[in-house]
Design a protein around this motif. Structure first.
Motif, PDB file in Angstrom:
ATOM      1  N   UNK A 350       0.841  -1.297   0.115  1.00 19.90           N
ATOM      2  CA  UNK A 350       0.116   0.021  -0.024  1.00 19.90           C
ATOM      3  C   UNK A 350       1.005   1.331   0.044  1.00 19.90           C
ATOM      4  N   UNK A 351       1.837   1.220   0.689  1.00 28.79           N
ATOM      5  CA  UNK A 351       2.881   2.465   0.889  1.00 28.79           C
ATOM      6  C   UNK A 351       3.279   2.479  -0.479  1.00 28.79           C
ATOM      7  N   UNK A 352       3.810   1.549  -1.200  1.00 30.35           N
ATOM      8  CA  UNK A 352       4.400   1.789  -2.797  1.00 30.35           C
ATOM      9  C   UNK A 352       3.171   2.323  -3.500  1.00 30.35           C
ATOM     10  N   UNK A 353       1.794   1.839  -3.384  1.00 30.34           N
ATOM     11  CA  UNK A 353       1.068   2.189  -4.485  1.00 30.34           C
ATOM     12  C   UNK A 353       0.338   3.580  -4.243  1.00 30.34           C
ATOM     13  N   UNK A 354       0.068   3.854  -3.002  1.00 26.01           N
ATOM     14  CA  UNK A 354      -0.387   4.982  -2.603  1.00 26.01           C
ATOM     15  C   UNK A 354       0.374   6.051  -1.713  1.00 26.01           C
ATOM     16  N   UNK A 355       1.467   5.715  -1.248  1.00 26.71           N
ATOM     17  CA  UNK A 355       2.482   6.649  -0.768  1.00 26.71           C
ATOM     18  C   UNK A 355       2.155   6.596   0.878  1.00 26.71           C
ATOM     19  N   UNK A 356       1.448   5.597   1.330  1.00 23.39           N
ATOM     20  CA  UNK A 356       1.137   5.504   2.817  1.00 23.39           C
ATOM     21  C   UNK A 356       0.471   4.340   3.020  1.00 23.39           C
ATOM     22  N   UNK A 357       0.310   3.790   4.367  1.00 22.42           N
ATOM     23  CA  UNK A 357      -0.157   2.494   4.520  1.00 22.42           C
ATOM     24  C   UNK A 357      -1.423   2.717   5.578  1.00 22.42           C
TER      25      UNK A 357
END
Length: 470
Positions: A350-357
């Motif tokens: 999620x961090x990679x896809x959206x910039x945060x988890x």
């Protein structure tokens, strides 16, 4: 403060705040009527939008909690890539989530806590890289308290000096017990001798800034053996001690042994006796109690944990971490409770896809915020003073909320609670019974804050809003 490897004590969540709140609210829930804030599965929330404006000066500082799984995930990523854990990668993997959590919070980070159970498995270079990333994104004072939880094993102890070079200036050591048999039952991978060695090394590196965690209520333990063990520990420890009562968690080996009758834990009255004796023993050794579970001498309090109890903003980074802050950069004016995705691999994706988890965002209504201020503040021996309460409730003071309640008056007259010109707090005896006192206070708080139709008919008519993290 938050070991999470075995799930066997009251400190086994990445958010100690969440567990304290949940345990208290479970006891009070039957007395509390439905309210305007509800959690919905799938990351959706319904918000209470009444009276949400935050006081500007409450948004200027924050503490930062970094969960161990972030450290280990970052190391795993950089090991696969054949790269050192430097700040460039952190900007995308870990720093992206910090930026999302920050969301324009114009803060100075006053403390950093690396926790979650075994963050000392991380390489010192990873700790240093994260601190460097934090310094680039927000203000991190040279005087900021930077705490690392240490598992008292030879591997953990061998890296302590390098952790200090990386920026750590305080250690929290999960001693738990000085009895080797008990450590095995608890699933710990260190011995009492190793724990004592780790304490000694930590004191050499950070004199006056070493905390030890110790657990009571263990199988076969009596009040007498506990008092003797604690006295032995106090002869070698530094200036901070955290006490935790063992709680049995479903799914752990100890829970299974107790269920099968192969192990027993002390009865509740014995647990209470252990706590009373611990307070007395610590006091005799020069430790002042400043919170239900925490004792310090020479003013060596944990500034990070105190920020939780005083309602200061905090940002949680890493799988399962929690945070509470006002995301000013997103145009918000009210404090949000944020929860990170629990499963490490999913969190990283999620961090990679959206910039945060961030998995869940809940905007705290007035009642929810005051409940947290009350529950957390009452854990401290100083309680909640009038000035602090007014920051969050300028319309209704402590006397207006609690001074006319019949049930609260009974607690005041019994000497368990004190409400005076300083504020609201527990007496020495009352602090030991805090869990049984809070429900009455929470009921009265709700009665004063929510209008009567809400108490009689639930949240009908509330303005509701559903939100997903972006």
């Amino acid at each position: 403060m938050c070991p999470s490897d075995e799930g066997q004590s009251s400190i086994n969540l990445p958010d100690p705040f969440a567990r304290m709140i949940r345990r208290t609210f479970l006891g009070a829930r039957r007395a509390l009527s439905p309210r305007g804030l509800r959690f919905v599965s799938g990351g959706e929330i319904i918000e209470d939008v009444s009276e949400r404006a935050a006081r500007p000066h409450l948004t200027e500082q924050a503490s930062l909690y970094v969960h161990e799984m972030l450290l280990l995930q970052l190391q795993q990523v950089h090991t696969k890539r054949g790269q050192p854990a430097r700040h460039g990668g952190l900007s995308s993997e870990g720093g992206g989530d910090l930026a999302a959590a920050q969301s324009g919070v114009p803060v100075s980070i006053t403390s950093v806590f690396f926790g979650g159970g075994t963050p000392s498995l991380a390489r010192p270079s990873t700790i240093g890289a994260i601190l460097e990333t934090i310094s680039r994104r927000v203000t991190l004072s040279d005087k900021a308290e930077v705490t690392l939880e240490v598992n008292p094993t030879p591997a953990g102890m061998s890296k302590m000096e390098d952790y200090c070079r990386a920026g750590v200036n305080r250690f929290s050591i999960g001693v738990q017990s000085l009895q080797d048999d008990d450590l095995k039952i608890l699933g710990r991978d260190h011995s009492s001798h190793q724990a004592l060695q780790t304490i000694e090394e930590a004191q050499r590196l950070c004199p006056g800034r070493v905390s030890v965690d110790v657990m009571f209520g263990r199988p076969r333990q009596s009040a007498e053996t506990w008092e003797k063990e604690l006295s032995e520990l106090l002869r070698v420890c530094d200036d901070h001690v955290s006490l935790y009562q063992l709680t049995l968690e479903r799914g752990t080996q100890l829970f299974k042994l107790v269920q099968q009758g192969e192990a027993t834990v002390p009865a509740d009255d014995v647990m209470a006796k252990m706590y009373r004796r611990a307070r007395r023993t610590l006091h005799q050794s020069g430790f002042l109690q400043y919170e239900v579970s925490n004792f310090a001498r020479n003013n060596a309090v944990s500034h990070h944990n105190t920020s939780y109890w005083k309602g200061t903003q905090y940002i949680g980074v890493g799988p399962g971490a929690h945070g509470r802050f006002v995301p000013l950069g997103a145009g918000a004016v009210a404090r949000e409770a944020r929860t990170q995705t629990l499963e490490p691999d999913m969190w990283m994706r999620e961090v990679r896809q959206r910039g945060h988890g961030t998995r869940r965002r809940v905007q705290l209504g007035r009642l929810e915020l005051l409940e947290e201020v009350l529950v957390m503040g009452m854990r401290m021996t100083e309680g909640v003073n009038h000035e602090h309460w007014e920051l969050f409730s300028p319309q209704l003071g402590l006397h207006e909320v609690f001074g006319t309640s019949t049930e609260v008056q009974e607690l005041l007259q019994s000497g368990l609670l004190i409400l005076d010109d300083r504020g609201l707090r527990c007496s020495w005896d009352g602090l030991a019974l805090l869990d049984s006192l809070l429900p009455a206070l929470l009921v009265e708080l709700e009665a004063q804050i929510l209008p009567r139709p809400h108490r009689d008919h639930g949240a009908d008519g509330q303005t509701q809003k559903t939100s997903n993290p972006r």
